[in-house]
Design a protein around this motif. Structure first.
Motif, PDB file in Angstrom:
ATOM      1  N   LEU A  61       0.824  -1.210   0.000  1.00 10.45           N
ATOM      2  CA  LEU A  61       0.000   0.000   0.000  1.00 10.45           C
ATOM      3  C   LEU A  61       0.860   1.262   0.000  1.00 10.45           C
ATOM      4  CD1 LEU A  61      -2.879  -0.956   2.474  1.00 10.45           C
ATOM      5  CD2 LEU A  61      -2.929  -0.918  -0.028  1.00 10.45           C
ATOM      6  N   ALA A  62       1.984   1.220   0.705  1.00 14.39           N
ATOM      7  CA  ALA A  62       2.866   2.392   0.741  1.00 14.39           C
ATOM      8  C   ALA A  62       3.398   2.729  -0.640  1.00 14.39           C
ATOM      9  CB  ALA A  62       4.022   2.151   1.706  1.00 14.39           C
ATOM     10  N   ASN A  63       3.500   1.725  -1.508  1.00 15.66           N
ATOM     11  CA  ASN A  63       3.986   1.949  -2.866  1.00 15.66           C
ATOM     12  C   ASN A  63       2.859   2.191  -3.867  1.00 15.66           C
ATOM     13  OD1 ASN A  63       7.144   1.319  -3.287  1.00 15.66           O
ATOM     14  ND2 ASN A  63       6.357   0.105  -1.577  1.00 15.66           N
ATOM     15  N   ILE A  64       1.727   1.561  -3.660  1.00 13.16           N
ATOM     16  CA  ILE A  64       0.614   1.668  -4.598  1.00 13.16           C
ATOM     17  C   ILE A  64      -0.140   2.988  -4.460  1.00 13.16           C
ATOM     18  CG2 ILE A  64      -1.671   0.726  -5.148  1.00 13.16           C
ATOM     19  CD1 ILE A  64      -0.531  -2.057  -4.593  1.00 13.16           C
ATOM     20  N   LEU A  65      -0.438   3.391  -3.236  1.00 11.65           N
ATOM     21  CA  LEU A  65      -1.325   4.542  -3.026  1.00 11.65           C
ATOM     22  C   LEU A  65      -0.791   5.848  -3.619  1.00 11.65           C
ATOM     23  CD1 LEU A  65      -2.683   3.856   0.577  1.00 11.65           C
ATOM     24  CD2 LEU A  65      -3.605   3.154  -1.641  1.00 11.65           C
ATOM     25  N   PRO A  66       0.510   6.149  -3.474  1.00 17.28           N
ATOM     26  CA  PRO A  66       0.993   7.394  -4.086  1.00 17.28           C
ATOM     27  C   PRO A  66       0.927   7.392  -5.606  1.00 17.28           C
ATOM     28  CG  PRO A  66       2.506   6.647  -2.378  1.00 17.28           C
ATOM     29  CD  PRO A  66       1.558   5.524  -2.640  1.00 17.28           C
ATOM     30  N   VAL A  67       0.831   6.196  -6.190  1.00 17.32           N
ATOM     31  CA  VAL A  67       0.733   6.106  -7.653  1.00 17.32           C
ATOM     32  C   VAL A  67      -0.716   6.256  -8.112  1.00 17.32           C
ATOM     33  CG1 VAL A  67       1.183   4.658  -9.671  1.00 17.32           C
ATOM     34  CG2 VAL A  67       2.776   4.636  -7.741  1.00 17.32           C
ATOM     35  N   VAL A  68      -1.651   5.634  -7.382  1.00 15.98           N
ATOM     36  CA  VAL A  68      -3.054   5.732  -7.788  1.00 15.98           C
ATOM     37  C   VAL A  68      -3.642   7.102  -7.466  1.00 15.98           C
ATOM     38  CG1 VAL A  68      -3.408   3.250  -7.537  1.00 15.98           C
ATOM     39  CG2 VAL A  68      -3.978   4.753  -5.645  1.00 15.98           C
ATOM     40  N   ASP A  69      -3.054   7.807  -6.504  1.00 18.00           N
ATOM     41  CA  ASP A  69      -3.542   9.137  -6.136  1.00 18.00           C
ATOM     42  C   ASP A  69      -2.347  10.049  -5.850  1.00 18.00           C
ATOM     43  OD1 ASP A  69      -4.947  11.350  -5.326  1.00 18.00           O
ATOM     44  OD2 ASP A  69      -5.806  10.437  -3.517  1.00 18.00           O
ATOM     45  N   PRO A  70      -1.608  10.413  -6.889  1.00 14.74           N
ATOM     46  CA  PRO A  70      -0.379  11.191  -6.682  1.00 14.74           C
ATOM     47  C   PRO A  70      -0.615  12.566  -6.065  1.00 14.74           C
ATOM     48  CG  PRO A  70      -0.945  11.086  -9.012  1.00 14.74           C
ATOM     49  CD  PRO A  70      -1.841  10.116  -8.321  1.00 14.74           C
ATOM     50  N   LYS A  71      -1.782  13.151  -6.293  1.00 15.62           N
ATOM     51  CA  LYS A  71      -2.084  14.459  -5.722  1.00 15.62           C
ATOM     52  C   LYS A  71      -2.674  14.361  -4.313  1.00 15.62           C
ATOM     53  CE  LYS A  71      -2.878  16.708 -10.191  1.00 15.62           C
ATOM     54  NZ  LYS A  71      -3.858  17.487 -11.010  1.00 15.62           N
ATOM     55  N   LYS A  72      -2.869  13.120  -3.850  1.00 13.01           N
ATOM     56  CA  LYS A  72      -3.402  12.872  -2.499  1.00 13.01           C
ATOM     57  C   LYS A  72      -4.726  13.607  -2.271  1.00 13.01           C
ATOM     58  CE  LYS A  72       1.161  11.882  -0.560  1.00 13.01           C
ATOM     59  NZ  LYS A  72       1.808  11.712  -1.866  1.00 13.01           N
ATOM     60  N   GLU A  73      -5.625  13.425  -3.235  1.00 14.68           N
ATOM     61  CA  GLU A  73      -6.914  14.112  -3.172  1.00 14.68           C
ATOM     62  C   GLU A  73      -7.927  13.372  -2.296  1.00 14.68           C
ATOM     63  OE1 GLU A  73      -7.169  16.303  -7.479  1.00 14.68           O
ATOM     64  OE2 GLU A  73      -7.577  14.145  -7.437  1.00 14.68           O
ATOM     65  N   GLY A  74      -7.725  12.076  -2.099  1.00 16.15           N
ATOM     66  CA  GLY A  74      -8.693  11.281  -1.347  1.00 16.15           C
ATOM     67  C   GLY A  74      -8.242  10.988   0.070  1.00 16.15           C
TER      68      GLY A  74
END
Length: 272
Positions: A11-24
């Protein structure tokens, strides 16, 4: 495999890729006492929420330090109060096995009344606009929550969902977390996720010789034998909504968490 550290790394590697702007927002449901996914989310600089009816002091300190919202409730299929059956393992009380189901293998006869809220009320209460990750580990009650995903607007469908399955014994024994009641509930979780458009999925299982299993929910016939090995013990399934990740990268991230003597000893105990 070492389930929780491996899933935290994924998750630490996947999440910044699926939401790079950290909108969610990232939501950790059923935090427990040791695997603090909410802390991982906060360290990644995502807006983070923890949902836990019995927060230990360490969790409270983490939430205060990391500016994590904490809702002291159970996520369930109704609003109000419910009986939480306090957890037990190896004859000792253990909050990590507490469940809203009296039939859960970790449930004891000791009951505590707790607040409960539905998924729609939760998202309304926190005024969520987007959800990046929805992690849920609530001891056999996951299907009662995940089935509510179909009630959410498309804008609130999480980009990534992780939920726990199995527990207590090898699948081939057909008991505890693998009894027909809870195996059917696990398959209901997968059916709802498939209906909601989730596809690319990674399974991390505790069995000693297990490695990551990658599959596409949209291409699955959702038969237990095609999803789970007979020697599966317990684990997490991480699934993504309309998005795929490099399978080679997944394997590289998982490799450090293969096997381990602790896994071997506990798997041997559980298989008896």
């Amino acid at each position: 495999m070492r389930v929780e550290p491996c899933c935290q790394s994924l998750l630490a590697n996947i999440l910044p890729v699926v939401d790079p702007k950290k909108e969610g927002i990232c939501i950790d449901v059923g935090v427990g006492t040791f695997a603090f996914y909410c802390e991982i989310f906060a360290k990644l600089r995502f807006s983070t929420l923890a949902v836990e009816p019995l927060p230990v002091k360490k969790l409270q300190r983490i939430c205060q330090k990391r500016n994590i919202g904490l809702i002291q409730s159970c996520l369930s299929d109704k609003n109000g109060t419910e009986n939480l059956y306090m957890g037990t393992f190896a004859g000792l009380l253990n909050n990590n096995f507490s469940s809203l189901s009296p039939d859960w293998f970790g449930s004891s006869k000791q009951i505590k009344q707790v607040e409960s809220i539905t998924l729609s009320k939760l998202t309304s209460t926190i005024e969520a606009e987007k959800i990046t990750c929805f992690k849920i580990d609530i001891e056999g009650w996951e299907s009662q929550v995940l089935k509510q995903l179909v009630e959410l607007p498309d804008s609130l469908i999480p980009k990534v969902v992780m939920f726990e399955y199995g527990g207590g014994i090898n699948r081939q024994k057909g008991k505890r977390g693998w009894s027909p009641q809870f195996l059917n509930a696990t398959m209901d979780c997968l059916a709802v996720l498939k209906q909601c458009g989730y596809g690319f999925s990674v399974m991390i299982d505790y069995a000693y010789h297990a490695k990551e299993r990658i599959f596409d929910l949209q291409l699955s016939d959702l038969e237990p034998d095609s999803i789970f090995d007979s020697n599966a013990v317990y684990g997490n399934i991480i699934t993504c909504h309309n998005w795929r990740y490099s399978e080679d990268e997944i394997a590289k991230l998982c490799r450090p968490y293969y096997g381990g003597w602790t896994n071997l000893v506990l798997t041997t105990i559980l298989s008896r």
